[in-house]
Design a protein around this motif. Structure first.
Motif, PDB file in Angstrom:
ATOM      1  N   GLU A   3       0.847  -1.186   0.000  1.00 35.08           N
ATOM      2  CA  GLU A   3       0.000   0.000   0.000  1.00 35.08           C
ATOM      3  C   GLU A   3       0.883   1.236   0.000  1.00 35.08           C
ATOM      4  OE1 GLU A   3      -2.935   0.008   3.079  1.00 35.08           O
ATOM      5  OE2 GLU A   3      -3.509  -2.053   2.660  1.00 35.08           O
ATOM      6  N   MET A   4       0.357   2.295  -0.576  1.00 37.84           N
ATOM      7  CA  MET A   4       1.115   3.541  -0.631  1.00 37.84           C
ATOM      8  C   MET A   4       0.714   4.458   0.507  1.00 37.84           C
ATOM      9  SD  MET A   4       1.410   4.909  -4.482  1.00 37.84           S
ATOM     10  CE  MET A   4       0.883   3.843  -5.790  1.00 37.84           C
ATOM     11  N   ARG A   5       1.710   5.038   1.116  1.00 36.49           N
ATOM     12  CA  ARG A   5       1.426   6.107   2.069  1.00 36.49           C
ATOM     13  C   ARG A   5       0.977   7.316   1.252  1.00 36.49           C
ATOM     14  NH1 ARG A   5       6.955   5.373   4.495  1.00 36.49           N
ATOM     15  NH2 ARG A   5       7.163   7.488   3.737  1.00 36.49           N
ATOM     16  N   PRO A   6       0.140   8.167   1.831  1.00 36.79           N
ATOM     17  CA  PRO A   6      -0.383   9.308   1.071  1.00 36.79           C
ATOM     18  C   PRO A   6       0.714  10.164   0.419  1.00 36.79           C
ATOM     19  CG  PRO A   6      -1.587   9.086   3.115  1.00 36.79           C
ATOM     20  CD  PRO A   6      -0.460   8.090   3.167  1.00 36.79           C
ATOM     21  N   GLU A   7       1.807  10.381   1.128  1.00 38.13           N
ATOM     22  CA  GLU A   7       2.866  11.230   0.565  1.00 38.13           C
ATOM     23  C   GLU A   7       3.518  10.573  -0.653  1.00 38.13           C
ATOM     24  OE1 GLU A   7       4.647   9.199   4.276  1.00 38.13           O
ATOM     25  OE2 GLU A   7       2.762  10.151   3.743  1.00 38.13           O
ATOM     26  N   ASN A   8       3.622   9.249  -0.650  1.00 41.35           N
ATOM     27  CA  ASN A   8       4.183   8.562  -1.814  1.00 41.35           C
ATOM     28  C   ASN A   8       3.199   8.529  -2.979  1.00 41.35           C
ATOM     29  OD1 ASN A   8       6.673   8.083  -0.644  1.00 41.35           O
ATOM     30  ND2 ASN A   8       6.068   6.112   0.188  1.00 41.35           N
TER      31      ASN A   8
ATOM     32  N   SER B  57      -3.829  13.046 -11.364  1.00 39.11           N
ATOM     33  CA  SER B  57      -4.275  13.218  -9.983  1.00 39.11           C
ATOM     34  C   SER B  57      -4.125  11.896  -9.226  1.00 39.11           C
ATOM     35  CB  SER B  57      -5.739  13.657  -9.946  1.00 39.11           C
ATOM     36  OG  SER B  57      -6.569  12.619 -10.417  1.00 39.11           O
ATOM     37  N   ALA B  58      -4.046  12.005  -7.919  1.00 43.64           N
ATOM     38  CA  ALA B  58      -4.030  10.800  -7.079  1.00 43.64           C
ATOM     39  C   ALA B  58      -5.343  10.039  -7.256  1.00 43.64           C
ATOM     40  CB  ALA B  58      -3.806  11.184  -5.626  1.00 43.64           C
ATOM     41  N   ASP B  59      -6.448  10.773  -7.446  1.00 45.71           N
ATOM     42  CA  ASP B  59      -7.746  10.126  -7.673  1.00 45.71           C
ATOM     43  C   ASP B  59      -7.692   9.238  -8.912  1.00 45.71           C
ATOM     44  OD1 ASP B  59     -10.166  11.509  -5.945  1.00 45.71           O
ATOM     45  OD2 ASP B  59      -8.460  12.846  -6.249  1.00 45.71           O
ATOM     46  N   TYR B  60      -7.030   9.709  -9.960  1.00 41.65           N
ATOM     47  CA  TYR B  60      -6.938   8.914 -11.176  1.00 41.65           C
ATOM     48  C   TYR B  60      -6.205   7.604 -10.909  1.00 41.65           C
ATOM     49  CZ  TYR B  60      -5.906   7.357 -15.868  1.00 41.65           C
ATOM     50  OH  TYR B  60      -5.806   6.592 -16.992  1.00 41.65           O
TER      51      TYR B  60
ATOM     52  N   GLY C 218      -9.122   5.522 -11.447  1.00 49.57           N
ATOM     53  CA  GLY C 218      -9.169   5.552 -12.908  1.00 49.57           C
ATOM     54  C   GLY C 218     -10.108   6.615 -13.454  1.00 49.57           C
ATOM     55  N   GLU C 219     -10.695   7.414 -12.569  1.00 50.59           N
ATOM     56  CA  GLU C 219     -11.624   8.465 -12.973  1.00 50.59           C
ATOM     57  C   GLU C 219     -10.883   9.771 -13.229  1.00 50.59           C
ATOM     58  OE1 GLU C 219     -15.058   8.179 -13.361  1.00 50.59           O
ATOM     59  OE2 GLU C 219     -14.674   6.031 -13.100  1.00 50.59           O
ATOM     60  N   ILE C 220     -11.306  10.482 -14.267  1.00 51.06           N
ATOM     61  CA  ILE C 220     -10.763  11.806 -14.570  1.00 51.06           C
ATOM     62  C   ILE C 220     -11.522  12.816 -13.715  1.00 51.06           C
ATOM     63  CG2 ILE C 220     -10.470  13.556 -16.366  1.00 51.06           C
ATOM     64  CD1 ILE C 220      -8.782  11.084 -16.897  1.00 51.06           C
ATOM     65  N   ILE C 221     -10.791  13.625 -12.977  1.00 50.99           N
ATOM     66  CA  ILE C 221     -11.413  14.658 -12.142  1.00 50.99           C
ATOM     67  C   ILE C 221     -10.919  16.029 -12.613  1.00 50.99           C
ATOM     68  CG2 ILE C 221     -11.647  13.102 -10.160  1.00 50.99           C
ATOM     69  CD1 ILE C 221      -9.289  14.719  -8.893  1.00 50.99           C
ATOM     70  N   ASP C 222     -11.449  17.080 -11.996  1.00 49.96           N
ATOM     71  CA  ASP C 222     -11.078  18.432 -12.394  1.00 49.96           C
ATOM     72  C   ASP C 222      -9.578  18.671 -12.367  1.00 49.96           C
ATOM     73  OD1 ASP C 222     -13.702  19.091 -12.867  1.00 49.96           O
ATOM     74  OD2 ASP C 222     -13.999  20.125 -10.967  1.00 49.96           O
ATOM     75  N   LYS C 223      -8.882  18.090 -11.397  1.00 49.28           N
ATOM     76  CA  LYS C 223      -7.433  18.302 -11.322  1.00 49.28           C
ATOM     77  C   LYS C 223      -6.740  17.759 -12.568  1.00 49.28           C
ATOM     78  CE  LYS C 223      -3.255  17.738  -8.697  1.00 49.28           C
ATOM     79  NZ  LYS C 223      -2.590  17.315  -7.517  1.00 49.28           N
ATOM     80  N   ASP C 224      -7.197  16.628 -13.082  1.00 47.60           N
ATOM     81  CA  ASP C 224      -6.620  16.079 -14.310  1.00 47.60           C
ATOM     82  C   ASP C 224      -6.831  17.041 -15.476  1.00 47.60           C
ATOM     83  OD1 ASP C 224      -5.686  13.365 -13.446  1.00 47.60           O
ATOM     84  OD2 ASP C 224      -7.800  13.184 -12.916  1.00 47.60           O
ATOM     85  N   LEU C 225      -8.004  17.659 -15.527  1.00 39.48           N
ATOM     86  CA  LEU C 225      -8.282  18.622 -16.587  1.00 39.48           C
ATOM     87  C   LEU C 225      -7.420  19.870 -16.433  1.00 39.48           C
ATOM     88  CD1 LEU C 225     -12.159  18.231 -16.769  1.00 39.48           C
ATOM     89  CD2 LEU C 225     -10.425  17.174 -18.231  1.00 39.48           C
TER      90      LEU C 225
END
Length: 96
Positions: free
Chosen positions: A34-39, A50-53, A57-64
Motif C-alpha cells: 500500500e502507498m502512504r499518502p505522501e508517496n 491526480s491521485a484520484d486517477y 481511474g476516474e478523470i477529475i477536475d485536477k486532471d483537466l
C-alpha cells in the motif's frame, strides 16, 4: 503501470522522477504494498495525473487542470492542432 508505460518510463525512471525506490514502484504496481499518502502524491505528480486517477481511474477536475496547464505552454497554432486532433478523436469514438 499503464500510465507509466504510456509516458515511456521504466520503473527506474519513474522511481527517480517520483523520489521513491524502484522496489516501491514495483510493489505498488503489483499491489503488494500500500502507498502512504505522501508517496501516492509523489507518484501522481511524476505521472502528471491526480491521485484520484491512480486510485479510481476516474478523470477529475485536477486532471483537466493538468491538461490545461500543458495547453498553455503551446503556441496558438499548436493549440489549434491539438483541438483538431481531439475533434477527430471525438468523431471516431462517436461512430462506434
Amino acid at each position: 503501470m499503464d500510465r507509466r508505460k504510456k509516458l515511456g518510463l521504466t520503473q527506474e525512471a519513474l522511481a527517480e522522477k517520483g523520489d521513491v525506490t524502484t522496489q516501491f514502484v514495483s510493489y505498488a504496481e503489483s499491489g503488494k504494498q500500500e502507498m502512504r499518502p505522501e508517496n501516492l502524491l509523489k507518484i501522481s505528480s511524476a505521472l502528471e495525473v491526480s491521485a484520484d486517477y491512480l486510485l479510481t481511474g476516474e478523470i477529475i477536475d485536477k486532471d483537466l487542470l493538468i491538461l490545461s496547464d500543458k495547453l498553455r505552454r503551446l503556441t496558438p497554432s499548436q493549440v489549434r492542432t491539438v483541438e483538431a486532433i481531439i475533434d477527430e478523436c471525438n468523431n471516431l469514438f462517436n461512430q462506434k
